[in-house]
Design an enzyme around this catalytic site. Sequence first.
Site, PDB file in Angstrom:
ATOM      1  N   ASP A 149      18.555   7.668  -4.752  1.00 52.41           N
ATOM      2  CA  ASP A 149      18.712   6.616  -3.757  1.00 52.41           C
ATOM      3  C   ASP A 149      17.380   5.878  -3.635  1.00 52.41           C
ATOM      4  OD1 ASP A 149      19.796   5.021  -1.849  1.00 52.41           O
ATOM      5  OD2 ASP A 149      20.187   6.598  -0.386  1.00 52.41           O
ATOM      6  N   ASP A 184      28.458  11.632  -3.565  1.00 50.05           N
ATOM      7  CA  ASP A 184      27.374  12.564  -3.280  1.00 50.05           C
ATOM      8  C   ASP A 184      27.506  12.981  -1.823  1.00 50.05           C
ATOM      9  OD1 ASP A 184      25.048  11.578  -1.367  1.00 50.05           O
ATOM     10  OD2 ASP A 184      25.712   9.808  -2.462  1.00 50.05           O
TER      11      ASP A 184
END
Length: 322
Positions: free
Chosen positions: A26, A208
């Site tokens: 991320d 996720d």
Amino acid sequence: RPGEDVVAEAGGLHSFMQWPKAMTTDSGGYQVFSLSENVKFTDDAVTFTSPRDGQKHVISPEKAIEIETKLGADLIMPLDVCTPFGAPHDEVAAAVEQTQRWAKRCKDEFEKAASAKGFGEPTQALYGIVQGSTYPDLRQQSAEGLRELDLFGYAIGGELREKDEKEIVAGVAMTTQHLPADKPRYLMGSGTPGDIVAAVRLGVDQFDCVLPIRNARHGQLFFDLNRDEVTRLLHDPERPVVEDELYRTVDIRKADYARDFSVFSPSHPVIEKPYTVSYVHHLMRAEAPSGFRLCVLHNIYFYVQLMHAIREVIASTAVVHS
């Protein structure tokens, strides 16, 4: 920690972690959002104070891509602006607009970095992150704006839950209809096995979530995946997703399991010894690290089985339709 420079010197995340398979990073947008009291946004960047050591950090879209390039993950995310669950429309609209501007800057920096390395094609794949909270018009605006950038894939971001209230399925439904069908769709930060099956029915490919590992550390374990129910749910988009019919949950810390001498996780590819439920119950009550490890491994394998079951249904359906 340990920082992108150390990881880069080690040869990137795959070499550093000895993980040869696909990896996602991320950009830090959501992590910054979670620090809310110590964050300042400008058009150019976000400034925040580290809760670890009190140091100030400035991350621009370009800096986020620089960090992710050094880390070397396969799938990387642009810096985005996340809003809290239930935020007003005008606040979310501003976040959507800034996320779009930053995504363009991230793509430009990404292409510049790939060109500097002399690659014909980038070795990493950049996604866009759709924001918009629970507002259909803003989800559409964000998705359509990101589509114009023609990115590798598209992620569904934003805080879609708060305590017992969640709008995950609604948020996914109002987003996927505006995303290209021929590119990966990634639901960030979700969720339970039921959430995953429901999202797959809406066209999501990638997930996720901390849930299986976090819950394992608190003794909540997933058992008895009902593969037949997975098939029924994926073949019938109108069938209600009832978690209790899809799998069974167990709180292994409860006294009920103190004398359960059945094998804890039979057929597990990593947990090879026949540890008993009673033994793992004891470890968790004693807060022994080995108990946390066994529970984490068990839940990860449950999710692996869930995804295998989903892939099997998709593959068999594709064969029938062809």
